[in-house]
Structures are given as C-alpha cells and as structure tokens.
Design an enzyme around this catalytic site. Structure first.
Site, mmCIF file in Angstrom:
data_model
loop_
_atom_site.group_PDB
_atom_site.id
_atom_site.type_symbol
_atom_site.label_atom_id
_atom_site.label_comp_id
_atom_site.label_asym_id
_atom_site.label_seq_id
_atom_site.Cartn_x
_atom_site.Cartn_y
_atom_site.Cartn_z
ATOM 1 N N THR A 1 -12.775 -24.960 -27.793
ATOM 2 C CA THR A 1 -14.081 -24.528 -27.296
ATOM 3 C C THR A 1 -13.991 -24.057 -25.848
ATOM 4 O O THR A 1 -14.596 -23.069 -25.466
ATOM 5 C CB THR A 1 -15.103 -25.702 -27.400
ATOM 6 N N THR B 1 -18.484 -29.963 -22.365
ATOM 7 C CA THR B 1 -18.121 -28.612 -22.798
ATOM 8 C C THR B 1 -19.125 -27.566 -22.276
ATOM 9 O O THR B 1 -18.968 -26.383 -22.540
ATOM 10 C CB THR B 1 -18.076 -28.531 -24.333
ATOM 11 N N ASP C 1 -10.497 -33.441 -31.651
ATOM 12 C CA ASP C 1 -9.322 -32.560 -31.732
ATOM 13 C C ASP C 1 -8.217 -33.142 -32.616
ATOM 14 O O ASP C 1 -7.033 -32.891 -32.381
ATOM 15 C CB ASP C 1 -8.738 -32.267 -30.331
ATOM 16 N N GLN D 1 -16.055 -34.046 -33.072
ATOM 17 C CA GLN D 1 -15.554 -34.984 -32.039
ATOM 18 C C GLN D 1 -14.866 -36.163 -32.750
ATOM 19 O O GLN D 1 -14.355 -35.976 -33.838
ATOM 20 C CB GLN D 1 -16.686 -35.446 -31.114
ATOM 21 N N ARG E 1 -38.423 -37.616 -26.656
ATOM 22 C CA ARG E 1 -39.533 -37.113 -27.488
ATOM 23 C C ARG E 1 -40.196 -35.869 -26.875
ATOM 24 O O ARG E 1 -41.382 -35.656 -26.994
ATOM 25 C CB ARG E 1 -40.600 -38.205 -27.740
ATOM 26 N N ARG F 1 -5.285 -30.103 -22.837
ATOM 27 C CA ARG F 1 -5.575 -31.478 -23.278
ATOM 28 C C ARG F 1 -4.512 -32.414 -22.738
ATOM 29 O O ARG F 1 -3.331 -32.048 -22.689
ATOM 30 C CB ARG F 1 -5.551 -31.552 -24.808
ATOM 31 N N GLY G 1 -10.823 -23.996 -23.891
ATOM 32 C CA GLY G 1 -9.502 -23.533 -23.455
ATOM 33 C C GLY G 1 -8.824 -24.499 -22.478
ATOM 34 O O GLY G 1 -7.736 -24.235 -21.974
ATOM 35 N N ARG G 2 -9.477 -25.653 -22.203
ATOM 36 C CA ARG G 2 -8.911 -26.589 -21.210
ATOM 37 C C ARG G 2 -7.636 -27.241 -21.748
ATOM 38 O O ARG G 2 -7.546 -27.545 -22.944
ATOM 39 C CB ARG G 2 -9.907 -27.716 -20.925
ATOM 40 N N GLY H 1 -7.649 -32.339 -35.610
ATOM 41 C CA GLY H 1 -7.230 -31.377 -36.637
ATOM 42 C C GLY H 1 -8.103 -31.505 -37.889
ATOM 43 O O GLY H 1 -7.673 -31.183 -38.996
ATOM 44 N N LYS H 2 -9.349 -31.933 -37.690
ATOM 45 C CA LYS H 2 -10.249 -32.125 -38.835
ATOM 46 C C LYS H 2 -10.592 -30.811 -39.523
ATOM 47 O O LYS H 2 -10.795 -30.774 -40.725
ATOM 48 C CB LYS H 2 -11.555 -32.795 -38.375
ATOM 49 N N GLY H 3 -10.658 -29.716 -38.732
ATOM 50 C CA GLY H 3 -11.043 -28.418 -39.293
ATOM 51 C C GLY H 3 -10.155 -28.024 -40.457
ATOM 52 O O GLY H 3 -10.617 -27.679 -41.544
ATOM 53 N N GLY I 1 -14.918 -27.717 -31.798
ATOM 54 C CA GLY I 1 -14.034 -26.554 -31.892
ATOM 55 C C GLY I 1 -13.085 -26.808 -33.047
ATOM 56 O O GLY I 1 -12.046 -27.417 -32.867
ATOM 57 N N HIS I 2 -13.490 -26.400 -34.227
ATOM 58 C CA HIS I 2 -12.675 -26.669 -35.415
ATOM 59 C C HIS I 2 -11.885 -25.416 -35.774
ATOM 60 O O HIS I 2 -12.457 -24.398 -36.139
ATOM 61 C CB HIS I 2 -13.573 -27.106 -36.582
HETATM 62 P P1 IMP Z 1 -20.198 -32.805 -24.505
HETATM 63 O O1 IMP Z 1 -20.051 -33.215 -25.933
HETATM 64 O O2 IMP Z 1 -20.078 -31.319 -24.291
HETATM 65 O O3 IMP Z 1 -21.437 -33.366 -23.865
HETATM 66 O O4 IMP Z 1 -18.962 -33.447 -23.673
HETATM 67 C C1 IMP Z 1 -18.810 -34.859 -23.546
HETATM 68 C C2 IMP Z 1 -17.358 -35.261 -23.669
HETATM 69 O O5 IMP Z 1 -16.930 -35.065 -25.016
HETATM 70 C C3 IMP Z 1 -16.385 -34.442 -22.807
HETATM 71 O O6 IMP Z 1 -15.327 -35.271 -22.405
HETATM 72 C C4 IMP Z 1 -15.881 -33.388 -23.772
HETATM 73 O O7 IMP Z 1 -14.617 -32.871 -23.394
HETATM 74 C C5 IMP Z 1 -15.795 -34.200 -25.048
HETATM 75 N N1 IMP Z 1 -15.882 -33.372 -26.257
HETATM 76 C C6 IMP Z 1 -16.973 -32.774 -26.763
HETATM 77 N N2 IMP Z 1 -16.671 -32.109 -27.887
HETATM 78 C C7 IMP Z 1 -15.375 -32.307 -28.121
HETATM 79 C C8 IMP Z 1 -14.479 -31.906 -29.165
HETATM 80 O O8 IMP Z 1 -14.835 -31.234 -30.142
HETATM 81 N N3 IMP Z 1 -13.194 -32.308 -29.037
HETATM 82 C C9 IMP Z 1 -12.773 -33.096 -28.006
HETATM 83 N N4 IMP Z 1 -13.567 -33.501 -27.033
HETATM 84 C C10 IMP Z 1 -14.859 -33.115 -27.085
#
Ligand code: IMP
Length: 423
Positions: free
Chosen positions: A294, A129, A13, A218, A143, A299, A296-297, A15-17, A40-41
């Site tokens: 992605t 997510t 998060d 991420q 595998r 941060r 709506g939680r 702001g890479k998008g 979620g970009h």
């Molecule tokens: P997962 O990638 O859905 O398995 O989630 C694993 C952890 O990575 C959780 O804490 C998610 O909230 C976090 N996470 C996954 N994708 C993102 C992202 O794009 N931004 C921020 N946190 C993420």
C-alpha cells in the site's frame, strides 16, 4: 456448513492475498469484514502482480462473489479506481461485487485528518497508511459517522455531514458541503447496484450450504483490542471481527486458517522482538521483496516468532496454519525460531505481553535449524523439498501444535504445496 476464515497471525503482510485467491477457486463467496484501503493484498493475475486494497482477493476467480462487509470502512473514490483497474484487466465485477449498506464511508477529509494526526504526534506517530481508516472508525464510534445507506437520503446526508464537520471546526481546511454532496451523489448512483444488505445475503448463502470464505486484512497483532496497542490498526482482524463485521455468528464459522510467513515482518512503529541484525535485514529485505504493497515502505524483517503466533492461534481458535514465503529463506545458513520470551532478569513470560513497552524489551529464546542451499521456488510437492526445509516445517508444526495445511513456495497461485485439508 462450508465456511472458512483466513486470518493473519502477526502484523499483517502474511501473504493472505495469494492464499485467499487460491482458496477462492472453490469458494462461492469471499467476504472482507474489517479495515479499509489500508490493506495491500498482492495477487498474481496473468503473471503480473496486482495490489488490491479494498476489494476481496477472490475477485480474480470469475465465479466467486465478493462482499465488503459492514465492518469495513469504504473509500468509495478509491473503490471506483480499483474497479476500473480490474476492468482494464478484463475482469468483470458487475453482479460479483457487493458492499454493505451499513458500511461507514471514508471521505477525503478523513485522509487529511489521518495525515494531520500523524504529523501532530511527531516522534510518537504510529506510521499509519494515511488512508483515513483510523479517523473513519473514530467517527463511527463517536456516532457521527456516515454510512452507505445515508447516501440515498439526501436531506439526512447533508445533516450528517454538517454535524460531522461541525465537530472538526478549525481542524480541516474549508470544505464545500455542496460539492461533497454532489460528488457522492454521483458516486452513489454509479455504484447503486453494489450496495445491498450483505448481512442477510451472507447468512442466506451459508444456509444454502454455499462455500463462504472470510478474508482478514492486517493481522492479529494489529487488532485494536488484542494487538500490540497502541501500535495497531483501528479494527478487528481477529475472529470476533467476522461476527460484528459481517453479521455472521461464530457458530457458522467452521474452519479457521491462520496465515504466517516462514519468518516475520512488520511495518509502521511498534515493538518487534525478533528483528534481524541490521546488515542481514537490509540484504534479506531486498531479496524477499519486503516492501509495503500500500505504501511502498520497507518492512522490518525478523525470525519466526512462535510466541506471537501461538497467541494469535489461541485468540482466533485457529484450526490449521498456512506458511508462506518459505522460498525466501533459501540460502540462509542457520534459521532461528523464537520459542519463548524472557525478561531482562531471565524469567520466562507465561503469556504474550499486553504492554508494548514490555514487549519491546523481551529477550527472545531461539531454537536453531540448519538452512538449505538450493532454490525451492515453485516446488509443489512436499517430498521435493530439501530435507532441511521439511524439517523446518515439521518443527514449526510441533512448536505451534498445529497442522500446517499449505506451504507457499512463490507468489504465483500454483507455486504452492497443499498438504492438508482446507475446505
Ligand atoms: P492504519 O491501519 O492505516 O491506521 O495504520 C495503523 C498501523 O497498522 C500502522 O502501523 C500500519 O503500518 C499498520 N497496517 C495497516 N494496514 C496494514 C497492512 O495491510 N499490513 C501491515 N500493516 C498494516
């Protein structure tokens, strides 16, 4: 070589998008190398926010080809929906979007598993997510995964599905293998032209001296090996992920741009040493719109953590830094930056802790900076920033010992100060 990697320096998060969208104005190709629809970009297109989950953020530039590399896991149903949404906006993705035939597929049963595993963990859940990303990578390493290329060999596809589901007997509700085969046969036909050998394609493009940008999803501190394990994602957002996730060797990656917010955020569970006091946090979160793209939680928000960011710069070999959302700090009286971690007994830590428990009890050592009052949103020239904001940026450069090449002052593409070389 004209290649640039854009990598998140904290917990995603960053702001890479927007930054990838901006940089891809000059890119021939933008490639994602890890993760799945958990990303979620957010990119502003025609003045409206658009959240991309799997398709690279370069898609908004008509001349840029987008690649989903072999290191990604692809939920083909959700990909189809994303393509449809883009088409509705008048964006043509035909012959501009390629997906690796080596990529592993996320099926709906992976999403069910993600949910069940989280429920079973109760208090110890990670806050994933729930996009099935972890279970897809788990199958890949066990595998028993199913790749895009398998969709085109019906007998093998059936056998692989049977084997995969056999290992999960009793864990999933009864699934009809025939209906999965039918459904994915039809998806495969629709997307057939997108599936190519992206390893060869990317290497050929680089050898032709085309501009290729690698888009991380991420962030470094969520890397399964280098992040705050177990509170991590299941892939490698760091530089090494590019090599294994696209087949492009490290010697072909020229510049590495690390992206960090002017403060810190984190979603999901796990330690977050610089978190704001609760009252300030909820007020700041609302103003800075810090809610997951992605899920709506809300941060968690905190001060810039230079210890984590310096570690991320080191493991990625970052050549320059981008600072985003500087405008969100306007109006904050005193801005803090964590420059060191100390233990309970006041010893300074010499490296970023490997142990999430240890990280959760460190005492951040802060340097303080005077904030600025006026709104700086949309400022495009460095000299137009208030002197306190300028001082903050140059302090970050000194603390990180890196040049800051871009400062973002708003979510829209041109709300940006470009102060150094990118390509
Ligand atoms: P997962 O990638 O859905 O398995 O989630 C694993 C952890 O990575 C959780 O804490 C998610 O909230 C976090 N996470 C996954 N994708 C993102 C992202 O794009 N931004 C921020 N946190 C993420």
């Amino acid at each position: 070589m004209n290649t640039v990697a854009v990598i998140g320096l904290s917990w995603g998060d960053e702001g890479k998008g927007k930054i990838v969208d901006l940089l891809s104005e000059k890119a021939d190709v933008v490639a994602r190398y890890q993760g799945g629809t958990n990303a979620g970009h957010t990119v502003y297109y025609k003045g409206k926010p658009f959240s991309l989950h799997l398709i690279p953020s370069g898609i908004f530039n008509k001349n840029t080809i987008c690649v989903i590399g072999n290191g990604c896991v692809v939920d083909l149903k959700s990909l189809e929906e994303e393509i449809l949404l883009l088409k509705k906006e008048g964006l043509d993705v035909d012959r501009r979007l390629f997906i690796s035939n080596r990529a592993h597929i996320t099926f709906p049963f992976h999403i069910d598993e993600d949910q069940r595993i989280e429920e079973k963990k109760g208090e110890q859940k990670l806050g994933t997510t729930i996009r099935g990303v972890g279970p897809t990578y788990r199958d890949k390493y066990a595998r028993i995964g199913i790749r895009v290329v398998d969709l085109f060999h019906p007998d093998d596809f059936r056998k692989l599905l049977e084997l995969n589901l056999k290992t999960k007997k009793g864990m999933l509700k009864k699934l009809s293998i025939n209906s999965i085969i039918e459904e994915y046969h039809s998806i495969a036909q629709k997307l057939e032209e997108c599936f190519i050998d992206t390893v060869q394609f990317l290497n050929d493009e680089i050898d032709k001296d085309k501009r290729v940008l690698f888009e991380g999803a991420q962030g470094t501190l969520l890397d399964v090996d280098l992040g705050t394990y177990p509170y991590v994602t299941s892939s490698h957002p760091t530089i090494g992920g590019i090599c294994s996730g696209t087949g492009v060797p490290g010697s072909k990656i020229k510049r590495v741009i690390g992206v960090a917010k002017a403060y810190a955020t984190r979603v999901g569970k796990g330690p977050f040493p610089t978190e704001f006091e609760m009252d300030f946090e909820s007020h700041f979160r609302k103003d800075a719109k810090e809610f997951g793209a992605t899920t709506g939680r809300p941060r968690k928000c905190g001060w810039f953590d230079a210890v984590g960011i310096r570690y991320a710069c080191m493991v990625n070999g970052v050549t320059s830094v981008v600072i985003t959302k500087l405008d969100c700090l306007s109006g904050v009286d005193k801005i803090k930056v964590c420059v060191d971690y100390k233990t309970k007994d006041s010893r300074k830590l010499l490296s970023f802790p490997a142990d999430a428990k240890k990280l959760s009890v460190v005492k951040p050592v802060y340097e303080e900076f005077t904030g600025w009052k006026g709104d700086i949103r949309g400022i495009k020239e460095l000299r137009k920033l208030p002197k306190e904001a300028l001082a903050y940026i140059s302090a970050l450069e000194k603390i990180l010992r890196k040049e800051i090449v871009v400062v973002s002052t708003g979510p829209i593409r041109d709300e940006t100060i470009v102060k150094g070389r990118i390509w």
